[in-house]
Design a protein around this motif. Structure first.
Motif: not given
Length: 280
Positions: A219-247
């Motif tokens: 998703s591009h929308d963290l507001a939509v999925i922020g309460e649904l997932v255990h972890r978040v992986v953030v991509m930018h320019g084809g790379r992973i730039v940050e990841e961690g527990a959603t909270s």
């Protein structure tokens, strides 16, 4: 990049493992342009992971590459993907039987010339789950599982005869038809109104919880999925730039792109300071 995994990730057995994934497309100069660059991620058994980022960040191509579905003339140049210990290069037909795909728009995944029932039954039979009348009964049961009331008429209908929300539920049923171990959902609510979006996302959470499936939710929308997932992986320019527990990501985003996504999520949610708080 935040590398500390959530407690869920540390406890969960890795179901999906992606290591060093690289996808490239030809450029106008005769070379290649890398659009997914050295991506590595994991999804545990029963874990829900959000793959997020701004448009054009490479997240949808990453999801398609995981299933070996990179559109031509693109190609996977390097990397290894295993799902349930199965190397997808060695067993390319693991799609459906090991991992199910829910696309952005049901119109892209449903064949307009065949009825919903034909497509479900064909998928069930193709994976050796059942045949004939038993396959039809299973198709009806799948439509009931995805919260379609009175599934008989939907089974007989063609894609253009059902609503967008019903079509997306059918797509989820098709993703489940091969009895997979995980689901990859690529922006599954893009073309839906806000109420139907919430219903579809709640449905995905319920089904993956009840079946014990892993879920990679793009998703591009963290507001939509922020309460649904255990972890978040953030991509930018084809790379992973940050990841961690959603909270953790929501409370203390490190990368500028993550901060923009969190700020946008807070605006959508009315600026509430809690801005999520992890998986439901």
């Amino acid at each position: 990049m935040r590398s500390k995994p959530s407690s869920f990730a540390m406890e969960a057995e890795a179901l999906l493992k992606v290591h060093g994934l690289e996808v490239a497309f030809p450029d106008r100069r005769g070379g290649q342009r890398v659009v997914v660059d050295n991506v590595s991620l994991e999804v545990g058994v029963g874990e829900r992971v959000g793959l997020v980022g701004e448009s054009g960040g490479g997240k949808s191509l990453t999801a398609l590459a995981i299933l070996g579905l990179v559109p031509e003339p693109g190609e996977i140049r390097s990397g290894r993907v295993t799902i349930g210990g199965i190397d997808t290069k060695e067993v390319p037909d693991c799609r459906g039987g090991v991992v199910g795909l829910v696309l952005q728009e049901a119109g892209s995944g449903l064949n307009p010339v065949y009825s919903v029932g034909f497509q479900l039954v064909e998928t069930i039979e193709a994976h050796g789950i059942a045949r004939g009348e038993e396959a039809r009964r299973r198709a009806l049961a799948l439509l009931t599982e995805v919260a379609i009331d009175n599934p008989g008429p939907i089974l007989a209908a063609y894609p253009h005869q059902i609503s967008g929300g019903q079509a997306q539920r059918v797509m989820i049923a098709l993703a489940l038809a091969g009895d997979p171990r995980m689901i990859v959902a690529d922006e599954p609510t893009t073309a839906l109104d806000m109420l139907t979006q919430a219903q579809i996302l709640e449905l995905l959470v319920r089904i993956t919880d009840e079946r014990g499936l892993g879920l990679l939710l793009v998703s591009h929308d963290l507001a939509v999925i922020g309460e649904l997932v255990h972890r978040v992986v953030v991509m930018h320019g084809g790379r992973i730039v940050e990841e961690g527990a959603t909270s953790e990501i929501l409370r203390q985003p490190n990368h500028p792109v993550t901060r923009r996504l969190v700020e946008a999520a807070m605006r959508v949610r009315g600026g509430r300071s809690e801005a999520g708080g992890g998986a439901v």
